[in-house]
Design a protein around this motif. Structure first.
Motif, PDB file in Angstrom:
ATOM      1  N   GLU A 101      -7.037 -10.146  37.078  1.00  0.00           N
ATOM      2  CA  GLU A 101      -6.338 -10.491  35.848  1.00  0.00           C
ATOM      3  C   GLU A 101      -6.384 -12.003  35.633  1.00  0.00           C
ATOM      4  OE1 GLU A 101      -2.269  -9.320  36.088  1.00  0.00           O
ATOM      5  OE2 GLU A 101      -1.756 -10.788  37.632  1.00  0.00           O
ATOM      6  N   ASP A 102      -6.252 -12.411  34.375  1.00  0.00           N
ATOM      7  CA  ASP A 102      -6.179 -13.821  34.013  1.00  0.00           C
ATOM      8  C   ASP A 102      -5.902 -13.918  32.520  1.00  0.00           C
ATOM      9  OD1 ASP A 102      -6.166 -16.549  34.283  1.00  0.00           O
ATOM     10  OD2 ASP A 102      -8.321 -16.782  34.611  1.00  0.00           O
ATOM     11  N   SER A 103      -5.782 -15.137  32.018  1.00  0.00           N
ATOM     12  CA  SER A 103      -5.603 -15.384  30.589  1.00  0.00           C
ATOM     13  C   SER A 103      -6.176 -16.745  30.250  1.00  0.00           C
ATOM     14  CB  SER A 103      -4.116 -15.310  30.203  1.00  0.00           C
ATOM     15  OG  SER A 103      -3.375 -16.296  30.897  1.00  0.00           O
ATOM     16  N   GLY A 104      -6.438 -16.963  28.970  1.00  0.00           N
ATOM     17  CA  GLY A 104      -6.989 -18.240  28.543  1.00  0.00           C
ATOM     18  C   GLY A 104      -6.918 -18.390  27.039  1.00  0.00           C
ATOM     19  N   TRP A 105      -7.290 -19.583  26.561  1.00  0.00           N
ATOM     20  CA  TRP A 105      -7.235 -19.919  25.137  1.00  0.00           C
ATOM     21  C   TRP A 105      -8.629 -20.098  24.573  1.00  0.00           C
ATOM     22  CZ3 TRP A 105      -2.913 -20.169  22.071  1.00  0.00           C
ATOM     23  CH2 TRP A 105      -1.666 -20.145  22.724  1.00  0.00           C
ATOM     24  N   GLY A 106      -8.765 -19.805  23.282  1.00  0.00           N
ATOM     25  CA  GLY A 106     -10.006 -20.052  22.567  1.00  0.00           C
ATOM     26  C   GLY A 106      -9.706 -20.570  21.170  1.00  0.00           C
ATOM     27  N   TRP A 107     -10.748 -20.950  20.455  1.00  0.00           N
ATOM     28  CA  TRP A 107     -10.579 -21.467  19.098  1.00  0.00           C
ATOM     29  C   TRP A 107     -11.732 -20.991  18.223  1.00  0.00           C
ATOM     30  CZ3 TRP A 107     -14.632 -24.502  17.461  1.00  0.00           C
ATOM     31  CH2 TRP A 107     -15.417 -25.076  18.456  1.00  0.00           C
ATOM     32  N   ARG A 108     -11.538 -21.081  16.918  1.00  0.00           N
ATOM     33  CA  ARG A 108     -12.591 -20.713  15.979  1.00  0.00           C
ATOM     34  C   ARG A 108     -12.643 -21.714  14.832  1.00  0.00           C
ATOM     35  NH1 ARG A 108      -9.207 -16.072  15.106  1.00  0.00           N
ATOM     36  NH2 ARG A 108     -10.789 -14.913  16.263  1.00  0.00           N
ATOM     37  N   ALA A 109     -13.822 -21.828  14.239  1.00  0.00           N
ATOM     38  CA  ALA A 109     -14.008 -22.705  13.088  1.00  0.00           C
ATOM     39  C   ALA A 109     -15.114 -22.121  12.222  1.00  0.00           C
ATOM     40  CB  ALA A 109     -14.364 -24.123  13.531  1.00  0.00           C
ATOM     41  N   GLY A 110     -15.000 -22.334  10.910  1.00  0.00           N
ATOM     42  CA  GLY A 110     -16.027 -21.779  10.045  1.00  0.00           C
ATOM     43  C   GLY A 110     -15.922 -22.269   8.618  1.00  0.00           C
ATOM     44  N   LEU A 111     -16.872 -21.794   7.814  1.00  0.00           N
ATOM     45  CA  LEU A 111     -16.944 -22.097   6.394  1.00  0.00           C
ATOM     46  C   LEU A 111     -17.181 -20.807   5.622  1.00  0.00           C
ATOM     47  CD1 LEU A 111     -19.358 -25.179   6.422  1.00  0.00           C
ATOM     48  CD2 LEU A 111     -16.924 -25.257   5.848  1.00  0.00           C
ATOM     49  N   ALA A 112     -16.727 -20.777   4.387  1.00  0.00           N
ATOM     50  CA  ALA A 112     -17.022 -19.645   3.505  1.00  0.00           C
ATOM     51  C   ALA A 112     -17.134 -20.160   2.073  1.00  0.00           C
ATOM     52  CB  ALA A 112     -15.934 -18.580   3.597  1.00  0.00           C
ATOM     53  N   TYR A 113     -17.988 -19.508   1.326  1.00  0.00           N
ATOM     54  CA  TYR A 113     -18.126 -19.833  -0.094  1.00  0.00           C
ATOM     55  C   TYR A 113     -18.038 -18.536  -0.888  1.00  0.00           C
ATOM     56  CZ  TYR A 113     -19.650 -21.967  -4.449  1.00  0.00           C
ATOM     57  OH  TYR A 113     -19.706 -22.420  -5.736  1.00  0.00           O
ATOM     58  N   GLU A 114     -17.203 -18.545  -1.936  1.00  0.00           N
ATOM     59  CA  GLU A 114     -16.937 -17.326  -2.695  1.00  0.00           C
ATOM     60  C   GLU A 114     -17.092 -17.568  -4.194  1.00  0.00           C
ATOM     61  OE1 GLU A 114     -13.143 -15.446  -0.722  1.00  0.00           O
ATOM     62  OE2 GLU A 114     -13.154 -17.620  -0.424  1.00  0.00           O
ATOM     63  N   ILE A 115     -17.685 -16.606  -4.877  1.00  0.00           N
ATOM     64  CA  ILE A 115     -17.709 -16.577  -6.336  1.00  0.00           C
ATOM     65  C   ILE A 115     -17.124 -15.231  -6.743  1.00  0.00           C
ATOM     66  CG2 ILE A 115     -19.103 -16.800  -8.423  1.00  0.00           C
ATOM     67  CD1 ILE A 115     -21.217 -18.214  -6.803  1.00  0.00           C
ATOM     68  N   PRO A 116     -15.816 -15.151  -6.987  1.00  0.00           N
ATOM     69  CA  PRO A 116     -15.160 -13.864  -7.252  1.00  0.00           C
ATOM     70  C   PRO A 116     -15.768 -13.103  -8.428  1.00  0.00           C
ATOM     71  CG  PRO A 116     -13.524 -15.561  -6.806  1.00  0.00           C
ATOM     72  CD  PRO A 116     -14.837 -16.263  -6.922  1.00  0.00           C
ATOM     73  N   GLU A 117     -16.264 -13.808  -9.438  1.00  0.00           N
ATOM     74  CA  GLU A 117     -16.814 -13.150 -10.615  1.00  0.00           C
ATOM     75  C   GLU A 117     -17.959 -12.216 -10.271  1.00  0.00           C
ATOM     76  OE1 GLU A 117     -18.821 -14.321 -14.942  1.00  0.00           O
ATOM     77  OE2 GLU A 117     -18.336 -15.883 -13.464  1.00  0.00           O
TER      78      GLU A 117
END
Length: 421
Positions: free
Chosen positions: A193-209
């Motif tokens: 057993e164990d535990s740890g931390w992580g992270w995330r990063a990103g980009l998104a582009y949206e055109i709802p129409e």
């Protein structure tokens, strides 16, 4: 031209369809990381769901290649030379999303991204390699995004962190001698057993129409620098030094980082096309050695090293998952989607993680603007292969048992409920 109304009615199927298909991808992939709820257009939404997976991997032509009573468990070639390796499993998900000031969205979620469970049992010729092995993870995440107008659409910056717990065990037949002497069943067990931390990063582009969205998200590794557990050899008193006792052990490992590109766009009124490409760094998991705590600080705990007591051998290569499909909105209440997914196997001559192909079908029912019920099914093929001796960095693996396997089926059912307000 697709309308904004279209995007609200159909794009939600992208998440549901994708959950149904890659839930049995290579390595220890299960639900993986999925933050699609962050893009929900409602100010607030709560979603809860579960996926049930039934892989049918069957091993055949099994041969015990290490018949030593002390190092190989004894001669097991009189036992059945076939076994059902896989066990059914479920993947739960819970998420809550909130939007603020029309520019900030935040998601908190619980998931079980990685795991594995093989249970061929005691009565097969490879019991010296594995009787039962199970790995579980629990992931608690928080992700936010900031969006602003750029050109005809909106650009979104994404960032977040997650806390992950891992636990598991492995049982195998260490020696048949205790059975002959009546001093034990000869089974050894590793718990970790164990535990740890992580992270995330990103980009998104949206055109709802146009119901268009493109996103690229990176999820970091999670370092398990303090894997702790025990090796229980109380049923194997014949083993020198540590036989007949429970020994505290330590080790280290990493959950893989990943990078995923997702695309979707309206292609005609009430029609949506979607696809994704994901790379997962499964090669960080090779052989995970475990050494007695009494040796910590005295010598490095390495695979094949002098202080190694046991190990969890995976020997994975990087994974690639490619998926694509189409969705259609039938009316204001019903929409459906179909997808095809290919996943590159992570095994390299050791283990059963070969390529897989799956077809997923999903549907969404929206009785009111505040409630959405999703359900889906998937069926796939786990391709054939074999497992045997592999040498890596001067250490030999797979010299205890060899086997082959044919093309096997896998199926999944998934359902979820989303409440929007």
């Amino acid at each position: 031209m697709a309308s904004r109304r279209f995007s609200k009615g159909v794009t939600s199927l992208v998440l549901f369809s994708s959950l149904a298909s890659p839930s049995f991808a290579g390595g220890l992939e299960r639900g993986g990381y999925n933050i699609d709820q962050l893009f929900d257009t409602s100010p607030f939404s709560f979603q809860s769901g579960v996926t049930y997976v039934t892989p049918q991997r069957r091993l055949k032509d099994v041969r015990d290649t290490n018949t030593s009573v002390f190092t190989g468990g004894g001669n097991l070639n009189t036992r059945p030379n076939s076994a059902d390796e896989t066990a059914n499993y479920t993947i739960p998900y819970i998420g809550f999303k909130a939007g603020f000031a029309d520019t900030i969205d935040c998601l908190i979620d619980y998931s079980e991204p990685f795991g594995g469970h093989s249970n061929p049992g005691m009565n097969w010729a490879g019991a010296n390699n594995n009787i039962e092995t199970e790995i579980k993870t629990r992931n608690y995440g928080g992700t936010c995004s900031y969006r602003f107008d750029v050109g005809p659409g909106q650009l979104r910056f994404i960032g977040g962190a997650f806390y992950q717990e891992v636990e598991g065990f492995k049982e195998r037949l260490v020696s048949t001698l205790p059975l002959l002497l009546g001093t034990g069943n000869g089974i050894g067990r590793l718990d970790l057993e164990d535990s740890g931390w992580g992270w995330r990063a990103g980009l998104a582009y949206e055109i709802p129409e146009y119901a268009m969205r493109a996103s690229l998200v990176y999820n970091s590794r999670v370092k398990y620098d303090n894997l702790t557990g025990t090796v229980d050899l109380r049923q194997v008193p014949v083993v020198p030094t540590f036989g007949g006792q429970v020994t505290d052990v330590f080790g280290s490992a990493e959950a893989p980082d990943s990078l995923e590109l997702k695309l979707q766009s309206g292609i005609a009124p009430d029609w949506l096309a979607f696809g994704s490409v994901k790379w997962t760094n499964w090669s960080v998991l090779q052989s995970v050695p475990f050494c007695p705590k009494s040796t910590k600080g005295l010598a490095a705990c390495t695979s094949g090293g002098a202080t190694e007591l046991t190990s969890l051998d995976l020997l994975y290569r990087d994974g690639w998952t490619i998926s694509g499909g189409v969705g259609h909105k039938f009316n204001d209440q019903w929409a459906g989607a179909v997808s095809l997914t290919w996943d590159r196997g992570t095994s390299q001559g050791y283990g059963t993680q070969t390529d897989s192909w799956t077809v997923g079908l999903g549907a969404a029912y929206t009785p009111t603007e505040h409630i959405e019920w999703r359900f889906a099914g998937a069926v796939g093929v786990l391709t054939s292969g074999s497992s045997g001796v592999v040498t890596q960095n001067g250490v030999t693996f797979g010299d205890d048992v060899s086997y082959s396997f044919g093309n096997d089926l896998v199926a999944a059912l998934s359902t979820s409920l989303k409440v929007k307000f």
